[in-house]
Scaffold this motif. Structure first.
Motif, PDB file in Angstrom:
ATOM      1  N   ILE A 237       3.615  10.253  -7.191  1.00  0.00           N
ATOM      2  CA  ILE A 237       4.636  10.761  -8.322  1.00  0.00           C
ATOM      3  C   ILE A 237       3.835  10.943  -9.372  1.00  0.00           C
ATOM      4  O   ILE A 237       4.169  11.911 -10.082  1.00  0.00           O
ATOM      5  N   THR A 238       2.808   9.990  -9.644  1.00  0.00           N
ATOM      6  CA  THR A 238       2.126  10.301 -11.218  1.00  0.00           C
ATOM      7  C   THR A 238       1.279  11.567 -10.984  1.00  0.00           C
ATOM      8  O   THR A 238       1.055  12.390 -11.899  1.00  0.00           O
ATOM      9  N   ASN A 239       0.756  11.887  -9.774  1.00  0.00           N
ATOM     10  CA  ASN A 239      -0.102  13.161  -9.806  1.00  0.00           C
ATOM     11  C   ASN A 239       0.743  14.480  -9.195  1.00  0.00           C
ATOM     12  O   ASN A 239       0.321  15.528  -9.446  1.00  0.00           O
ATOM     13  N   ASN A 240       1.851  14.176  -9.023  1.00  0.00           N
ATOM     14  CA  ASN A 240       2.915  15.258  -8.821  1.00  0.00           C
ATOM     15  C   ASN A 240       2.315  16.052  -7.353  1.00  0.00           C
ATOM     16  O   ASN A 240       2.241  17.278  -7.404  1.00  0.00           O
ATOM     17  N   THR A 241       2.171  15.064  -6.434  1.00  0.00           N
ATOM     18  CA  THR A 241       1.470  15.677  -5.195  1.00  0.00           C
ATOM     19  C   THR A 241       2.454  15.236  -4.002  1.00  0.00           C
ATOM     20  O   THR A 241       2.003  15.407  -2.891  1.00  0.00           O
ATOM     21  N   GLY A 242       3.571  15.123  -4.018  1.00  0.00           N
ATOM     22  CA  GLY A 242       4.684  14.763  -3.257  1.00  0.00           C
ATOM     23  C   GLY A 242       5.042  15.920  -2.303  1.00  0.00           C
ATOM     24  O   GLY A 242       5.448  15.555  -1.049  1.00  0.00           O
TER      25      GLY A 242
ATOM     26  N   LEU B  28       0.841  -1.239   0.074  1.00  0.00           N
ATOM     27  CA  LEU B  28       0.128   0.144  -0.096  1.00  0.00           C
ATOM     28  C   LEU B  28       0.780   1.202  -0.155  1.00  0.00           C
ATOM     29  O   LEU B  28       0.776   2.212  -0.837  1.00  0.00           O
ATOM     30  N   TYR B  29       1.945   1.373   0.824  1.00  0.00           N
ATOM     31  CA  TYR B  29       2.936   2.579   0.785  1.00  0.00           C
ATOM     32  C   TYR B  29       3.535   2.586  -0.466  1.00  0.00           C
ATOM     33  O   TYR B  29       3.724   3.906  -0.768  1.00  0.00           O
ATOM     34  N   LEU B  30       3.960   1.452  -0.947  1.00  0.00           N
ATOM     35  CA  LEU B  30       4.506   1.498  -2.413  1.00  0.00           C
ATOM     36  C   LEU B  30       3.583   2.354  -3.367  1.00  0.00           C
ATOM     37  O   LEU B  30       3.789   3.091  -4.339  1.00  0.00           O
ATOM     38  N   PHE B  31       2.021   1.779  -3.398  1.00  0.00           N
ATOM     39  CA  PHE B  31       1.227   2.421  -4.334  1.00  0.00           C
ATOM     40  C   PHE B  31       0.936   3.714  -4.004  1.00  0.00           C
ATOM     41  O   PHE B  31       0.638   4.500  -4.967  1.00  0.00           O
ATOM     42  N   PHE B  32       0.901   4.271  -2.871  1.00  0.00           N
ATOM     43  CA  PHE B  32       0.610   5.501  -2.440  1.00  0.00           C
ATOM     44  C   PHE B  32       1.885   6.420  -2.928  1.00  0.00           C
ATOM     45  O   PHE B  32       1.599   7.725  -3.484  1.00  0.00           O
TER      46      PHE B  32
ATOM     47  N   HIS C 232      11.918   6.811  -2.663  1.00  0.00           N
ATOM     48  CA  HIS C 232      11.257   5.703  -1.764  1.00  0.00           C
ATOM     49  C   HIS C 232      10.837   4.431  -2.694  1.00  0.00           C
ATOM     50  O   HIS C 232      11.123   3.339  -2.347  1.00  0.00           O
ATOM     51  N   VAL C 233      10.450   4.865  -4.001  1.00  0.00           N
ATOM     52  CA  VAL C 233      10.371   3.653  -4.997  1.00  0.00           C
ATOM     53  C   VAL C 233      11.661   3.157  -5.215  1.00  0.00           C
ATOM     54  O   VAL C 233      11.789   1.793  -5.383  1.00  0.00           O
ATOM     55  N   ILE C 234      12.827   3.848  -5.367  1.00  0.00           N
ATOM     56  CA  ILE C 234      13.835   3.242  -5.725  1.00  0.00           C
ATOM     57  C   ILE C 234      14.589   2.495  -4.434  1.00  0.00           C
ATOM     58  O   ILE C 234      14.951   1.432  -4.703  1.00  0.00           O
ATOM     59  N   GLY C 235      14.428   3.009  -3.216  1.00  0.00           N
ATOM     60  CA  GLY C 235      14.606   1.978  -2.063  1.00  0.00           C
ATOM     61  C   GLY C 235      13.863   0.786  -1.963  1.00  0.00           C
ATOM     62  O   GLY C 235      14.277  -0.307  -1.754  1.00  0.00           O
ATOM     63  N   PHE C 236      12.431   0.702  -2.430  1.00  0.00           N
ATOM     64  CA  PHE C 236      11.588  -0.648  -2.455  1.00  0.00           C
ATOM     65  C   PHE C 236      12.254  -1.404  -3.561  1.00  0.00           C
ATOM     66  O   PHE C 236      12.445  -2.480  -3.184  1.00  0.00           O
ATOM     67  N   VAL C 237      12.633  -0.696  -4.741  1.00  0.00           N
ATOM     68  CA  VAL C 237      13.060  -1.775  -5.686  1.00  0.00           C
ATOM     69  C   VAL C 237      14.511  -2.599  -5.294  1.00  0.00           C
ATOM     70  O   VAL C 237      14.634  -3.530  -5.550  1.00  0.00           O
ATOM     71  N   ILE C 238      15.263  -1.686  -4.612  1.00  0.00           N
ATOM     72  CA  ILE C 238      16.541  -2.095  -4.058  1.00  0.00           C
ATOM     73  C   ILE C 238      16.257  -3.309  -3.224  1.00  0.00           C
ATOM     74  O   ILE C 238      16.776  -4.434  -3.068  1.00  0.00           O
TER      75      ILE C 238
END
Length: 204
Positions: A145-150, A136-140, A158-164
């Protein structure tokens, strides 16, 4: 004392020091290019404010201790530092000139590795299975990122860390596909249950 809890203590100590001093311990492209390599480590431990620190330490306590129980302190620490440091470096093209602080990306690495290392366990901290929470946190973050609301949150890091973390988790558990599938099924079940309860409460 578990290594995860020692990391939490270090984060609290360095953050308090960071807030009370004028020394810049944040990681940045400028710092890296000018020889301040120590910021690759100090940037992981310092946080922007109390809320940032509290949120990260809450997640580190829940996921870090669970992963440490599964793979041991050495592997957990290797992942924490590898995920955090590599995420800092790989995030430079996305956040040029920015000062980056916090253990968030490292924690995302820990989260995703735990997701693959074992079938989801129950987390009293979240009142929910650990695996679906990580997804869920990955999806959020992907949505942000997609909506540029970060805002000031480094969602791409965060996504890079998740992939690693997924790379490490897949190395530690050869049946990681089974663990991931089981977690996805659980997540779908929880979403269906949530929608059912929401509609049921609405009609009461």
């Amino acid at each position: 004392m578990k290594l995860t809890n020692l990391l939490i203590i270090l984060c609290v100590f360095f953050s308090l020091y960071f807030w009370g001093s004028k020394e810049n311990l944040a990681f940045s492209e400028y710092a890296l290019l000018h020889g301040a390599y120590y910021t690759l480590l100090t940037g992981l431990f310092v946080h922007a404010n109390f809320l940032h620190l509290f949120g990260n330490m809450f997640f580190l306590y829940a996921f870090g201790n669970s992963l440490e129980d599964e793979v041991g302190a050495f592997k957990m620490a290797a992942l924490f530092f590898s995920g955090g440091i590599l995420s800092f470096i790989l995030s430079i093209p996305f956040y040029p000139g920015a000062n980056m602080v916090g253990a968030s990306a490292a924690i995302f690495s820990v989260m995703s590795a735990l997701l693959l290392v074992r079938r989801p366990g129950y987390s009293a901290q979240f009142l929910s299975p650990i695996g679906p929470i990580a997804l869920l946190y990955l999806f959020f973050n992907i949505i942000a990122i997609t909506n540029n609301t970060g805002g000031n949150v480094a969602n791409i890091s965060h996504v890079i860390g998740f992939v690693i973390g997924m790379f490490f988790g897949a190395q530690w558990n050869k049946k990681w596909r089974e663990s991931l599938f089981f977690t996805l099924v659980l997540l779908v079940c929880y979403i269906i249950l949530y929608n059912y309860l929401k509609n049921w409460i609405y009609w009461i």
